[in-house]
Scaffold this motif. Sequence first.
Motif, PDB file in Angstrom:
ATOM      1  N   ALA A 288     -11.189 -27.596  30.032  1.00  0.00           N
ATOM      2  CA  ALA A 288     -11.795 -27.401  31.350  1.00  0.00           C
ATOM      3  C   ALA A 288     -13.285 -27.712  31.352  1.00  0.00           C
ATOM      4  O   ALA A 288     -13.841 -28.095  32.382  1.00  0.00           O
ATOM      5  N   HIS A 289     -13.939 -27.556  30.187  1.00  0.00           N
ATOM      6  CA  HIS A 289     -15.385 -27.814  30.094  1.00  0.00           C
ATOM      7  C   HIS A 289     -15.697 -27.955  28.618  1.00  0.00           C
ATOM      8  O   HIS A 289     -16.057 -26.990  27.956  1.00  0.00           O
ATOM      9  N   GLN A 290     -15.545 -29.163  28.107  1.00  0.00           N
ATOM     10  CA  GLN A 290     -15.622 -29.383  26.673  1.00  0.00           C
ATOM     11  C   GLN A 290     -16.988 -28.956  26.133  1.00  0.00           C
ATOM     12  O   GLN A 290     -18.025 -29.297  26.697  1.00  0.00           O
TER      13      GLN A 290
ATOM     14  N   VAL B 259     -14.503 -32.990  31.277  1.00  0.00           N
ATOM     15  CA  VAL B 259     -13.198 -32.413  31.593  1.00  0.00           C
ATOM     16  C   VAL B 259     -12.130 -33.331  31.012  1.00  0.00           C
ATOM     17  O   VAL B 259     -12.218 -34.568  31.135  1.00  0.00           O
ATOM     18  N   LEU B 260     -11.121 -32.752  30.386  1.00  0.00           N
ATOM     19  CA  LEU B 260     -10.047 -33.562  29.816  1.00  0.00           C
ATOM     20  C   LEU B 260      -9.340 -34.327  30.934  1.00  0.00           C
ATOM     21  O   LEU B 260      -8.830 -33.736  31.889  1.00  0.00           O
ATOM     22  N   ASP B 261      -9.339 -35.634  30.835  1.00  0.00           N
ATOM     23  CA  ASP B 261      -8.778 -36.519  31.840  1.00  0.00           C
ATOM     24  C   ASP B 261      -7.281 -36.279  32.033  1.00  0.00           C
ATOM     25  O   ASP B 261      -6.578 -35.879  31.098  1.00  0.00           O
ATOM     26  N   ALA B 262      -6.782 -36.528  33.254  1.00  0.00           N
ATOM     27  CA  ALA B 262      -5.373 -36.296  33.555  1.00  0.00           C
ATOM     28  C   ALA B 262      -4.461 -37.122  32.647  1.00  0.00           C
ATOM     29  O   ALA B 262      -3.422 -36.630  32.175  1.00  0.00           O
ATOM     30  N   ALA B 263      -4.847 -38.360  32.384  1.00  0.00           N
ATOM     31  CA  ALA B 263      -4.025 -39.188  31.503  1.00  0.00           C
ATOM     32  C   ALA B 263      -4.004 -38.634  30.086  1.00  0.00           C
ATOM     33  O   ALA B 263      -2.963 -38.659  29.408  1.00  0.00           O
ATOM     34  N   ARG B 264      -5.161 -38.113  29.640  1.00  0.00           N
ATOM     35  CA  ARG B 264      -5.216 -37.514  28.300  1.00  0.00           C
ATOM     36  C   ARG B 264      -4.368 -36.234  28.253  1.00  0.00           C
ATOM     37  O   ARG B 264      -3.774 -35.916  27.219  1.00  0.00           O
TER      38      ARG B 264
ATOM     39  N   VAL C  43      -4.176 -25.063  20.922  1.00  0.00           N
ATOM     40  CA  VAL C  43      -4.941 -23.831  21.123  1.00  0.00           C
ATOM     41  C   VAL C  43      -5.991 -24.143  22.183  1.00  0.00           C
ATOM     42  O   VAL C  43      -6.866 -24.979  21.961  1.00  0.00           O
ATOM     43  N   GLU C  44      -5.891 -23.484  23.325  1.00  0.00           N
ATOM     44  CA  GLU C  44      -6.780 -23.747  24.453  1.00  0.00           C
ATOM     45  C   GLU C  44      -7.830 -22.645  24.544  1.00  0.00           C
ATOM     46  O   GLU C  44      -7.522 -21.506  24.870  1.00  0.00           O
ATOM     47  N   ASP C  45      -9.080 -23.004  24.248  1.00  0.00           N
ATOM     48  CA  ASP C  45     -10.198 -22.071  24.364  1.00  0.00           C
ATOM     49  C   ASP C  45     -10.824 -22.277  25.744  1.00  0.00           C
ATOM     50  O   ASP C  45     -11.599 -23.199  25.965  1.00  0.00           O
ATOM     51  N   ASP C  46     -10.475 -21.384  26.675  1.00  0.00           N
ATOM     52  CA  ASP C  46     -10.930 -21.513  28.064  1.00  0.00           C
ATOM     53  C   ASP C  46     -12.189 -20.667  28.248  1.00  0.00           C
ATOM     54  O   ASP C  46     -12.227 -19.733  29.048  1.00  0.00           O
TER      55      ASP C  46
ATOM     56  N   SER D  83      -6.653 -26.908  36.458  1.00  0.00           N
ATOM     57  CA  SER D  83      -5.801 -25.845  35.920  1.00  0.00           C
ATOM     58  C   SER D  83      -5.847 -25.858  34.405  1.00  0.00           C
ATOM     59  O   SER D  83      -6.226 -26.844  33.766  1.00  0.00           O
ATOM     60  N   ALA D  84      -5.455 -24.747  33.827  1.00  0.00           N
ATOM     61  CA  ALA D  84      -5.382 -24.643  32.374  1.00  0.00           C
ATOM     62  C   ALA D  84      -4.225 -25.486  31.845  1.00  0.00           C
ATOM     63  O   ALA D  84      -3.201 -25.671  32.521  1.00  0.00           O
ATOM     64  N   VAL D  85      -4.380 -26.004  30.635  1.00  0.00           N
ATOM     65  CA  VAL D  85      -3.286 -26.733  29.995  1.00  0.00           C
ATOM     66  C   VAL D  85      -2.086 -25.816  29.812  1.00  0.00           C
ATOM     67  O   VAL D  85      -0.932 -26.237  29.933  1.00  0.00           O
ATOM     68  N   ARG D  86      -2.346 -24.537  29.543  1.00  0.00           N
ATOM     69  CA  ARG D  86      -1.267 -23.552  29.371  1.00  0.00           C
ATOM     70  C   ARG D  86      -0.361 -23.507  30.593  1.00  0.00           C
ATOM     71  O   ARG D  86       0.855 -23.245  30.469  1.00  0.00           O
TER      72      ARG D  86
END
Length: 485
Positions: free
Chosen positions: A271-273, A279-284, A296-299, A312-315
């Motif tokens: 969400a905010h590298q 921001v992680l691109d939609a294609a990525r 592991v998603e560190d939000d 939205s979160a990847v989760r």
Amino acid sequence: MATGSDFLLLDAADAPARGLADWLAARLRTALADGRLAPGERLPATRLLAAELGVSRGVVTEAYRRLAEEGHVTGRGRAGTVVVAVPARPGGAGSGGVGPGGVGPGGVRSGGAVVFPEVPGADVFDVLREAPARIDLSPGVPDLSAFPRAAWLRAERAVLAGLGAGDLGYGDPRGVPALRVAITRWLARTRGIVAEPGDVVVVTGVAQALALLAEVLRGDGFREIAVEDPGSLGVRQHLDHHGLATPPVPVDDLGLRVSELRADAVLVTPAHQFPTGVVLDAARRRELARWGGLVVEDDYDAEHRYDRPPVSAVRAALPDRVCYLGSVSKVLAPALRTGWMLVPERYREAAVAAKRFADLGSAALPQLVLAELMDSGELERHLRLLRRRHVRRRDAMTRAIAEHLPGARVHGVAAGLYLTVTFDGDVPDTALAAAALELGVKAQPLSWHAQRPTRPGLVLGYAANPATALAEGVAAIGKALRELG
């Protein structure tokens, strides 16, 4: 007729005919710097000091105001004006002697330790925190002066009024049910995550979540977890300490380069590298879903969003493959040591067991108070206040960068609590950070957060400082950069 004040032996007869406020503010700064005034001490009431010095009350009020804008003192209502921070003290003299903040053979030192080594050790953040500075631009800290004390006290009273004797015993190691319910509602509203209270494990911040998760993953045969590069040095240190190698994966303007993943697990800040702010691109994201490993998603600060739509979160899209980590450190205060972890079902039992044997569960009372703040809407109201304040401070920092660092590139302005600036040229950013600290300004070198060579830069937090301090801090960095160049 006034004869002077016992407070710091001030005598207005020593002041110039004009510039009384300048004289008084300078005398107070000197007392802060040489240790005669320490954090926690209360300054005399403006009316009292003005009478003792034989000056107008406006002179004292103006001097106190300047110190408050510089972050040295704060007004606390009936408690008066209190010292909260002191300027950096000058380095010691003599044959190679170095005082706090002074320059020695190994760079800037604090208490005998090098503050900005090229290769940071495990204690590097402790050393940096202890180094005195007039302006602290360390990233990742919200405006702690805005902590909602009144709302917290109201929530605490409400919780205590309804607390039974049985609620004070040992509880569920996953956390109190009320907070786990509140967290699921909060995540559904703000991050698009649909979860059940049983999915949540309350932890003492993301640091503990990483420790528990490392234990669980090692038990499942994992020996490494890939990390973003550049990416958080602190996160990398925790994973390394708990036995997981951290191979780097490059980050570009679209986020993590998923095609270069070679591990079976990866930690991301989509969400905010951190620290680039992308921001992680939609294609990525779609590529990450096809990749098939454990995420592991560190939000860590997704709530602080200003100039871009929410993501939205990847989760939310991959609940069976994502371990989701969050906390209130960036919304309320790191001192609360309260966060949460959602893990895929296959790891849930092991994660709860790891938490149980770590500490039998987090403290119940703060959990119940936080649940009350979440359910009552107070936390969202507080977040709205923070966003408005943070935007003003971010804008003040970007203006200062444009003025004092005209060649710098600015990254991550749309969200978060910090900016990253990068520079052309070959000046090491550790040397730049050291030179800035000599001028009383604390910042983190970008190279600390990179495992591979990267452009020199600094990571600059703006949320915890008023606009005047941000402008002064960036000006000092500009001066340090010119002197080094």
